[in-house]
Design an enzyme around this catalytic site. Structure first.
Site, PDB file in Angstrom:
ATOM      1  N   ARG A  62      -8.545   2.565  12.154  1.00 48.39           N
ATOM      2  CA  ARG A  62      -7.732   2.048  11.036  1.00 48.39           C
ATOM      3  C   ARG A  62      -8.658   1.749   9.862  1.00 48.39           C
ATOM      4  O   ARG A  62      -9.296   0.703   9.793  1.00 48.39           O
ATOM      5  CB  ARG A  62      -6.978   0.790  11.464  1.00 48.39           C
ATOM      6  CG  ARG A  62      -5.918   0.326  10.478  1.00 48.39           C
ATOM      7  CD  ARG A  62      -5.235  -0.951  10.960  1.00 48.39           C
ATOM      8  NE  ARG A  62      -4.074  -1.295  10.163  1.00 48.39           N
ATOM      9  CZ  ARG A  62      -2.845  -0.867  10.369  1.00 48.39           C
ATOM     10  NH1 ARG A  62      -2.592  -0.065  11.396  1.00 48.39           N
ATOM     11  NH2 ARG A  62      -1.833  -1.225   9.591  1.00 48.39           N
ATOM     12  N   ARG A 101      -9.434   0.839   6.078  1.00 43.81           N
ATOM     13  CA  ARG A 101      -8.833   0.127   4.948  1.00 43.81           C
ATOM     14  C   ARG A 101      -9.923  -0.200   3.935  1.00 43.81           C
ATOM     15  O   ARG A 101     -11.056  -0.504   4.301  1.00 43.81           O
ATOM     16  CB  ARG A 101      -8.148  -1.167   5.413  1.00 43.81           C
ATOM     17  CG  ARG A 101      -6.908  -0.948   6.263  1.00 43.81           C
ATOM     18  CD  ARG A 101      -5.797  -0.296   5.443  1.00 43.81           C
ATOM     19  NE  ARG A 101      -4.555  -0.128   6.168  1.00 43.81           N
ATOM     20  CZ  ARG A 101      -4.219   0.953   6.853  1.00 43.81           C
ATOM     21  NH1 ARG A 101      -5.074   1.966   6.948  1.00 43.81           N
ATOM     22  NH2 ARG A 101      -3.042   1.039   7.448  1.00 43.81           N
ATOM     23  N   CYS A 142       0.804  -1.217   0.000  1.00 39.84           N
ATOM     24  CA  CYS A 142       0.000   0.000   0.000  1.00 39.84           C
ATOM     25  C   CYS A 142       0.838   1.268   0.000  1.00 39.84           C
ATOM     26  O   CYS A 142       0.298   2.356  -0.185  1.00 39.84           O
ATOM     27  CB  CYS A 142      -0.923   0.012   1.224  1.00 39.84           C
ATOM     28  SG  CYS A 142      -0.043   0.022   2.803  1.00 39.84           S
ATOM     29  N   GLU A 149      -6.911  -6.087  -0.248  1.00 37.62           N
ATOM     30  CA  GLU A 149      -6.929  -5.100   0.847  1.00 37.62           C
ATOM     31  C   GLU A 149      -5.891  -4.032   0.583  1.00 37.62           C
ATOM     32  O   GLU A 149      -4.792  -4.317   0.090  1.00 37.62           O
ATOM     33  CB  GLU A 149      -6.660  -5.813   2.170  1.00 37.62           C
ATOM     34  CG  GLU A 149      -6.647  -4.915   3.400  1.00 37.62           C
ATOM     35  CD  GLU A 149      -5.248  -4.387   3.755  1.00 37.62           C
ATOM     36  OE1 GLU A 149      -5.156  -3.504   4.630  1.00 37.62           O
ATOM     37  OE2 GLU A 149      -4.265  -4.858   3.149  1.00 37.62           O
TER      38      GLU A 149
END
Length: 430
Positions: free
Chosen positions: A239, A241, A148, A195
């Protein structure tokens, strides 16, 4: 690669298989295959691996009984860009069996092997870039937390400062999505889960994400759903995502089926307990917590110099009207996002220890808990490497919940294929 190659492969496949069989294998309808044959529309280059797979016999016409799992597993999956196995753990919790793993970082591989001691029949390879797609074992679900950094806010800022490209222009990481795509094209799993960071949606004014969706939907022919999920529903950490789910056929999948607790836990639930109830873990011993003294090891408390530096740094930015600074966390807090740079100064999550004491970092064991890993998860690497690994990992309970709502649709797709006993049925499993 030219369009002539997949068209020639299509012609070779038509000498042995019907249009219906080819359509089932590549995830398209018969009319699309017919248009390719007639030259009305070009046969996509992305399908070349899948067509080669079909011709080489890795997908064969039979009664659909070639699919095998062991130990009563309900489905088989591969774990790409595996890190320390957070996505794997979530899917194993729903009855999945991992049949192949790829992770290039040696330290992450060490942690992965310690926690998933697979037998010799399970391949754990390094860099996926040079690995032939046709050698990936047949599987039902592909999992991939592709890197990422090229898309994250911090990653883009850093690369801009260094004058380096980011996103798909970053040749070392950004293009790894296409390695996921080539494996999906070759193996045609029933479903996938990808993800990445939330910023993937807005990177390059949304063009990066458009390319991803176009590849998955138009080139590969999958039904695609995506949603940003905040891990704080399951652990005391903010968090966010993005999760991208795809299915090889039509489904009734809905994100509304997620069970997201309205009130998640708070930081106190994952901190070492100083009342004498902290469990003694034989794989940790007193590495993170001094059980005799009933306290966190002193080395996790910030030094006087570092604490002074962080306070001055925060004050400088406050005076300038910026929001930069450390993040003080209390037992009733939901923390900031744990990052891979946490080992440097711990500034995003500092645990308050009272007015008269300097704050401390989370210990690696607390970081594991913050990401939803159980205390049975072993940490065989240094603190620095452990902080990096957990900062790059996923909130495991989120993966477990997404696996739960995906599973019925995966099973439906597999059931629709398995009972077909005629020569029209394609088994995708060697």
């Amino acid at each position: 690669m030219t369009l002539a190659a997949p068209l020639e492969l299509l012609r070779q496949a038509r000498a042995r298989f019907t249009q219906r069989e080819i359509a089932a294998h590549v995830g398209k309808d018969i009319k699309t295959v017919r248009r390719w044959e007639k030259g009305a529309t070009p046969c996509p280059a992305m399908l070349e691996p899948a067509l080669r797979d079909l011709l080489q016999g890795n997908a064969r016409v039979d009664g659909g009984n070639a699919r095998k799992t062991t130990g009563g597993a309900q489905f088989r999956f591969v774990d790409l860009f595996a890190g320390i196995g957070g996505i794997r753990m979530g899917f194993e919790a729903q009855g999945g069996e991992c049949v192949f793993t790829s992770e290039w970082n040696d330290f992450s591989t060490k942690t992965y092997r310690e926690n998933y001691p697979d037998g010799a029949e399970h391949a754990l390879i390094g860099d996926i870039v040079s690995f032939p797609a046709e050698d990936v074992p047949s599987h039902d679900v592909l999992l991939g937390g592709f890197p990422c950094q090229p898309f994250s806010i911090a990653g883009v800022s850093k690369k801009n400062a260094l004058g380096r490209p980011h996103g798909f222009e970053c040749t070392t990481q950004g293009t790894l999505f296409f390695d996921v795509a080539r494996i999906i094209a070759a193996k045609r799993p029933a479903a996938f889960l990808l993800e990445n960071v939330k910023n993937l949606l807005s990177h390059d004014k949304g063009r990066t994400f458009d390319v991803i969706l176009q590849t998955l939907r138009d080139e590969l022919g999958y039904e695609v759903h995506y949603r940003v999920i905040d891990g704080q529903h399951f652990t005391p950490q903010h968090r966010e995502r993005i999760l991208i789910v795809g299915f090889r056929g039509k489904t009734s999948f809905s994100w509304d089926d997620l069970r997201l607790p309205e009130h998640g836990p708070r930081l106190g639930s994952i901190l070492h307990r100083t009342d004498g109830s902290e469990p003694v873990l034989p794989w940790d011993h007193d590495r993170f917590f001094d059980h005799a003294a009933k306290r966190v090891q002193p080395k996790y408390t910030l030094t006087s110099n570092l604490w002074t530096y962080l306070q001055n740094y925060a004050e400088k930015h406050r005076a300038a009207g910026n929001g930069f600074g450390f993040g003080m966390a209390y037992p009733d807090s939901v923390t900031r996002t744990l990052s891979a740079r946490y080992h440097k100064d711990g500034s995003e999550i500092l645990v308050y220890q009272g007015e008269s004491l300097r704050p401390r970092r989370l210990t690696p064991r607390e970081c594991a808990r913050l990401m939803g890993f159980p205390d049975t998860f072993r940490i065989p690497v240094s603190d620095t490497q452990a902080y990096r690994q957990f900062g790059n990992s996923v909130v495991m309970p989120v993966m477990r919940e997404v696996a739960r709502i995906m599973l019925p649709h995966v099973q439906t797709l597999l059931a629709e294929e398995a009972p077909r006993g005629s020569k029209q049925a394609l088994s995708l499993y060697a």
